[in-house]
Motif scaffolding. Structure first.
Motif, short mmCIF file in Angstrom:
data_model
loop_
_atom_site.label_atom_id
_atom_site.label_comp_id
_atom_site.label_asym_id
_atom_site.label_seq_id
_atom_site.Cartn_x
_atom_site.Cartn_y
_atom_site.Cartn_z
N LYS A 1 3.11 0.79 -4.53
CA LYS A 1 2.12 0.94 -5.59
C LYS A 1 2.77 1.18 -6.95
O LYS A 1 2.30 0.67 -7.98
CB LYS A 1 1.17 2.09 -5.27
CG LYS A 1 0.19 1.80 -4.14
CD LYS A 1 -0.68 3.02 -3.86
CE LYS A 1 -1.66 2.76 -2.72
NZ LYS A 1 -2.49 3.96 -2.43
N LYS B 1 0.78 -1.23 0.00
CA LYS B 1 0.00 0.00 0.00
C LYS B 1 0.82 1.29 0.00
O LYS B 1 0.25 2.36 -0.26
CB LYS B 1 -0.92 0.01 1.23
CG LYS B 1 -1.92 -1.14 1.28
CD LYS B 1 -2.90 -1.07 0.12
CE LYS B 1 -3.96 -2.15 0.20
NZ LYS B 1 -4.89 -2.09 -0.95
N ALA C 1 -7.39 -5.46 -1.76
CA ALA C 1 -6.34 -5.47 -2.78
C ALA C 1 -6.98 -5.69 -4.14
O ALA C 1 -8.06 -6.28 -4.24
CB ALA C 1 -5.34 -6.58 -2.48
#
Length: 219
Positions: A98, A93, A137
């Motif tokens: 990312k 995260k 997710a």
């Protein structure tokens, strides 16, 4: 989801229908609490079915998509040292994470259906879908990590744990039946001894009567 070399039709059909029910990514719902709640409930259904699947079938035999091999190969090529038994949320995260995950996920756009739809993912693969052990997710991230967990043997902890509990339960049931059988046997034995004692007392009374009769006759 499919299973290779095993029979998993009772859950796989349900899983497919739940997957199709997750028709939009979470971010598409805006701030509508009712829609967000409905989406979250469907995601939870998906998670429950998946957990049931890895609890009832040895995970190493599971096939989650038609392109498992490609997903696993790309995943380990890009995330070779990522620890997957217990995930660090920062590895998924954080902004830097990312940036690394984004190109991986986009590779499966058009290959994996609904690749970016929100899905529940367990942090510790030896545990279930609790609030503390679950994060959202993208679906392709879920597939990548769960396929790796299955192939590398981490999800087997769930399968073994569930089966050990079943064996223990069956063992306890067997002991209860054995104890019940022994109790019945002891009860029957006591009844038999009681009957024998009563019969012995009756015979003794009869014998005493005969002795008394003989004594009276002799007199």
């Amino acid at each position: 989801m499919e299973a290779t070399g095993v029979t998993a039709e009772p859950v796989s059909g349900e899983l497919v229908s739940v997957a199709h029910a997750l028709s939009l990514p979470a971010e598409s719902y805006g701030n509508d609490p009712d829609i967000e709640m409905a989406w979250a409930m469907k995601a939870m259904q998906h998670a429950e079915v998946y957990y049931k699947l890895i609890s009832s079938v040895d995970p190493q035999f599971l096939k989650l998509t038609k392109v498992d091999e490609q997903i696993y190969s790309e995943f380990r090529k890009n995330f070779e040292k990522l620890r997957i038994d217990v995930l660090d949320p920062e590895e998924l995260k954080s902004e830097s994470a990312k940036e690394k995950w984004r190109p991986f996920c986009l590779k499966f756009d058009g290959i994996v259906e609904d690749f970016n739809y929100g899905t529940l993912l367990r942090l510790d693969c030896s545990q279930g879908y609790t609030e503390e052990n679950t994060i959202f997710a993208p679906r392709i991230q879920f597939f990548a990590i769960e396929i790796a967990r299955n192939r590398e043997g981490y999800n087997k902890a769930v399968y073994i744990s569930v089966h050990d509990k079943e064996v223990e339960k069956e063992g306890n049931h067997g002991r209860e039946k054995a104890d019940s059988g022994r109790a019945e046997e002891k009860g029957a034995k006591r009844e038999g001894e009681k009957v024998k004692t009563n019969k012995g007392e009756e015979k003794e009374k009869e014998a005493n009567k005969e002795i008394n009769k003989s004594s009276e006759t002799a007199m």
